[in-house]
Motif scaffolding. Structure first.
Motif, PDB file in Angstrom:
ATOM      1  N   VAL A  19       0.825  -1.213   0.000  1.00 36.34           N
ATOM      2  CA  VAL A  19       0.000   0.000   0.000  1.00 36.34           C
ATOM      3  C   VAL A  19       0.861   1.265   0.000  1.00 36.34           C
ATOM      4  CG1 VAL A  19      -1.700   1.340   1.289  1.00 36.34           C
ATOM      5  CG2 VAL A  19      -2.046  -1.115   0.957  1.00 36.34           C
ATOM      6  N   PRO A  20       1.887   1.387   0.865  1.00 37.35           N
ATOM      7  CA  PRO A  20       2.738   2.586   0.782  1.00 37.35           C
ATOM      8  C   PRO A  20       3.405   2.753  -0.588  1.00 37.35           C
ATOM      9  CG  PRO A  20       3.094   1.462   2.862  1.00 37.35           C
ATOM     10  CD  PRO A  20       2.240   0.553   2.029  1.00 37.35           C
ATOM     11  N   PHE A  21       3.864   1.647  -1.166  1.00 40.11           N
ATOM     12  CA  PHE A  21       4.458   1.693  -2.501  1.00 40.11           C
ATOM     13  C   PHE A  21       3.444   2.199  -3.522  1.00 40.11           C
ATOM     14  CE2 PHE A  21       4.476  -0.950  -6.430  1.00 40.11           C
ATOM     15  CZ  PHE A  21       5.564  -0.365  -7.080  1.00 40.11           C
ATOM     16  N   ALA A  22       2.237   1.667  -3.478  1.00 38.12           N
ATOM     17  CA  ALA A  22       1.209   2.047  -4.443  1.00 38.12           C
ATOM     18  C   ALA A  22       0.790   3.500  -4.255  1.00 38.12           C
ATOM     19  CB  ALA A  22       0.001   1.126  -4.309  1.00 38.12           C
ATOM     20  N   ARG A  23       0.686   3.949  -3.023  1.00 31.71           N
ATOM     21  CA  ARG A  23       0.323   5.351  -2.779  1.00 31.71           C
ATOM     22  C   ARG A  23       1.389   6.291  -3.326  1.00 31.71           C
ATOM     23  NH1 ARG A  23      -2.155   4.904   3.423  1.00 31.71           N
ATOM     24  NH2 ARG A  23      -4.212   4.108   2.757  1.00 31.71           N
ATOM     25  N   HIS A  24       2.641   5.901  -3.191  1.00 30.97           N
ATOM     26  CA  HIS A  24       3.731   6.733  -3.717  1.00 30.97           C
ATOM     27  C   HIS A  24       3.685   6.791  -5.241  1.00 30.97           C
ATOM     28  CE1 HIS A  24       7.699   8.477  -4.238  1.00 30.97           C
ATOM     29  NE2 HIS A  24       7.998   7.478  -5.046  1.00 30.97           N
ATOM     30  N   VAL A  25       3.485   5.650  -5.886  1.00 32.19           N
ATOM     31  CA  VAL A  25       3.485   5.597  -7.347  1.00 32.19           C
ATOM     32  C   VAL A  25       2.253   6.298  -7.916  1.00 32.19           C
ATOM     33  CG1 VAL A  25       3.352   4.067  -9.346  1.00 32.19           C
ATOM     34  CG2 VAL A  25       4.880   3.512  -7.444  1.00 32.19           C
ATOM     35  N   CYS A  26       1.086   6.070  -7.305  1.00 31.81           N
ATOM     36  CA  CYS A  26      -0.169   6.597  -7.838  1.00 31.81           C
ATOM     37  C   CYS A  26      -0.434   8.038  -7.434  1.00 31.81           C
ATOM     38  CB  CYS A  26      -1.342   5.729  -7.375  1.00 31.81           C
ATOM     39  SG  CYS A  26      -1.331   4.042  -8.007  1.00 31.81           S
ATOM     40  N   GLY A  27       0.216   8.489  -6.372  1.00 32.67           N
ATOM     41  CA  GLY A  27      -0.068   9.837  -5.892  1.00 32.67           C
ATOM     42  C   GLY A  27      -1.474   9.986  -5.378  1.00 32.67           C
ATOM     43  N   ALA A  28      -2.012   8.927  -4.786  1.00 27.80           N
ATOM     44  CA  ALA A  28      -3.390   8.922  -4.299  1.00 27.80           C
ATOM     45  C   ALA A  28      -3.467   8.033  -3.062  1.00 27.80           C
ATOM     46  CB  ALA A  28      -4.337   8.400  -5.379  1.00 27.80           C
ATOM     47  N   PRO A  29      -4.432   8.285  -2.179  1.00 29.53           N
ATOM     48  CA  PRO A  29      -4.556   7.500  -0.940  1.00 29.53           C
ATOM     49  C   PRO A  29      -5.236   6.149  -1.179  1.00 29.53           C
ATOM     50  CG  PRO A  29      -6.261   9.155  -0.992  1.00 29.53           C
ATOM     51  CD  PRO A  29      -5.406   9.395  -2.216  1.00 29.53           C
ATOM     52  N   VAL A  30      -4.648   5.331  -2.043  1.00 32.86           N
ATOM     53  CA  VAL A  30      -5.284   4.072  -2.433  1.00 32.86           C
ATOM     54  C   VAL A  30      -5.446   3.137  -1.247  1.00 32.86           C
ATOM     55  CG1 VAL A  30      -4.446   4.235  -4.810  1.00 32.86           C
ATOM     56  CG2 VAL A  30      -3.067   3.041  -3.094  1.00 32.86           C
ATOM     57  N   VAL A  31      -6.454   2.289  -1.338  1.00 30.92           N
ATOM     58  CA  VAL A  31      -6.710   1.274  -0.315  1.00 30.92           C
ATOM     59  C   VAL A  31      -6.954  -0.057  -1.014  1.00 30.92           C
ATOM     60  CG1 VAL A  31      -7.669   2.926   1.332  1.00 30.92           C
ATOM     61  CG2 VAL A  31      -9.192   1.754  -0.275  1.00 30.92           C
ATOM     62  N   VAL A  32      -6.705  -1.135  -0.296  1.00 27.60           N
ATOM     63  CA  VAL A  32      -6.936  -2.469  -0.847  1.00 27.60           C
ATOM     64  C   VAL A  32      -8.429  -2.770  -0.840  1.00 27.60           C
ATOM     65  CG1 VAL A  32      -6.495  -4.935  -0.576  1.00 27.60           C
ATOM     66  CG2 VAL A  32      -4.674  -3.280  -0.087  1.00 27.60           C
ATOM     67  N   ALA A  33      -8.978  -2.992  -2.019  1.00 28.80           N
ATOM     68  CA  ALA A  33     -10.380  -3.388  -2.131  1.00 28.80           C
ATOM     69  C   ALA A  33     -10.508  -4.904  -2.085  1.00 28.80           C
ATOM     70  CB  ALA A  33     -10.986  -2.842  -3.419  1.00 28.80           C
ATOM     71  N   ASP A  34      -9.667  -5.585  -2.862  1.00 28.70           N
ATOM     72  CA  ASP A  34      -9.685  -7.050  -2.909  1.00 28.70           C
ATOM     73  C   ASP A  34      -8.267  -7.552  -3.120  1.00 28.70           C
ATOM     74  OD1 ASP A  34     -12.735  -7.810  -3.081  1.00 28.70           O
ATOM     75  OD2 ASP A  34     -12.447  -6.187  -4.537  1.00 28.70           O
ATOM     76  N   ALA A  35      -7.988  -8.726  -2.607  1.00 31.61           N
ATOM     77  CA  ALA A  35      -6.685  -9.361  -2.823  1.00 31.61           C
ATOM     78  C   ALA A  35      -6.856 -10.861  -2.691  1.00 31.61           C
ATOM     79  CB  ALA A  35      -5.652  -8.857  -1.812  1.00 31.61           C
ATOM     80  N   LEU A  36      -6.158 -11.587  -3.557  1.00 30.01           N
ATOM     81  CA  LEU A  36      -6.221 -13.045  -3.494  1.00 30.01           C
ATOM     82  C   LEU A  36      -4.979 -13.639  -4.148  1.00 30.01           C
ATOM     83  CD1 LEU A  36      -6.959 -13.931  -6.640  1.00 30.01           C
ATOM     84  CD2 LEU A  36      -9.267 -13.344  -5.918  1.00 30.01           C
ATOM     85  N   VAL A  37      -4.743 -14.905  -3.854  1.00 31.80           N
ATOM     86  CA  VAL A  37      -3.703 -15.666  -4.531  1.00 31.80           C
ATOM     87  C   VAL A  37      -4.377 -16.473  -5.623  1.00 31.80           C
ATOM     88  CG1 VAL A  37      -1.987 -17.504  -4.336  1.00 31.80           C
ATOM     89  CG2 VAL A  37      -2.186 -15.784  -2.528  1.00 31.80           C
TER      90      VAL A  37
END
Length: 279
Positions: free
Chosen positions: A24-42
């Motif tokens: 999440v911190p990596f994604a927020r840095h790259v996207c420039g937005a307060p992204v949150v995990v909606a779904d995740a799976l293997v």
């Protein structure tokens, strides 16, 4: 994770800290937005089980997605991105080691094709904000619909069916398909042809409205020229049946079907192999 809520299973205690502390911190840095995990799976792909592929697609409800391969050196093939309608525009994504991550936005078409061995990956779908995740809306699509053919196409599909907080509006769907089609987005050209065919068949007595017939054929040909197999298939059907004012021509129909079949499109393969359909 499902709809933002951790799910009780053996992987959650292992993967959840990694999501919260690294991804999440990596994604927020790259996207420039307060992204949150909606779904995740293997996810597992295994040719031996018949689930070796996921066709090229957009992630309809995700602002951005993160793919993390778990065993990249134990299988052949895998993730690809695709810049156009044709499979010839695919670019395979090679991962050097387990744990490497790829992040892409909602406007990147992508898919999976595993040739050999099992492929395991952690897939994370991100909403732009917590509010968007909770409300199941896609404000990024609406925000970019006038600037991006990809967003315009996605907005049109949402408006057509009234999905993800977008009001159902067939006229808005047509407007944005027209916009994306004009700029050469082949899937929009194809979907616009379907929408025009649906609208053109409406009249008080169920007769065709003639105005759009030539336009439907033109759109299908534009999309087929860009390699969209569905457009080839529909042109095959149009020539086979004499739809949209075309003269029935089995030879031309077979050529269109054959192009789609040679690229693995199963409906075209079935039509060509079924002699009763050509009686």
């Amino acid at each position: 994770v499902e709809d933002g809520e951790p799910q009780p299973n053996t992987l959650t205690p292992v993967l959840l800290p990694m999501l919260n502390e690294q991804i999440v911190p990596f994604a927020r840095h790259v996207c420039g937005a307060p992204v949150v995990v909606a779904d995740a799976l293997v996810r597992c792909y295994d040719p031996a089980e018949g689930n070796e592929a996921l066709d090229a697609h957009y992630d309809l409800t995700s602002f951005a997605s993160v793919i993390i391969p778990l065993n990249p050196k134990e299988c052949e093939g895998g993730l690809y991105v695709q810049s156009g309608a044709s499979g010839e525009t695919r670019r395979s994504i090679d991962f050097d080691r387990a744990g490497d991550a790829l992040l892409h936005r909602f406007d990147v078409m992508h898919g999976v094709h595993v040739l050999k061995g099992k492929r395991y990956s952690l897939v994370v779908w991100l909403a732009e904000t917590e509010a968007a995740m909770m409300q199941k809306t896609v404000p990024w699509v609406e925000r970019e619909r006038d600037e991006s053919v990809h967003a315009a196409y996605l907005y049109a599909m949402d408006a057509k069916d009234g999905l993800y907080g977008v009001p159902k509006d067939e006229m808005a769907a047509r407007q944005y398909l027209e916009f994306a089609a004009e700029y050469g987005h082949a899937i929009s050209q194809y979907m616009l042809s379907l929408l025009l065919a649906k609208q053109g068949s409406r009249s008080e007595e169920g007769r065709w409205i003639e105005d759009e017939r030539e336009r439907i054929v033109k759109l299908l040909k534009l999309a087929s020229n860009r390699g969209l197999v569905e457009a080839h298939h529909n042109l095959g059907t149009a020539f086979k049946q004499g739809y949209y004012g075309l003269q029935q021509d089995y030879d031309v129909a077979r050529r269109y079907y054959a192009h789609a079949a040679n690229h693995g499109y199963q409906p075209s393969i079935e039509v060509l192999e079924d002699a009763s359909r050509w009686a």
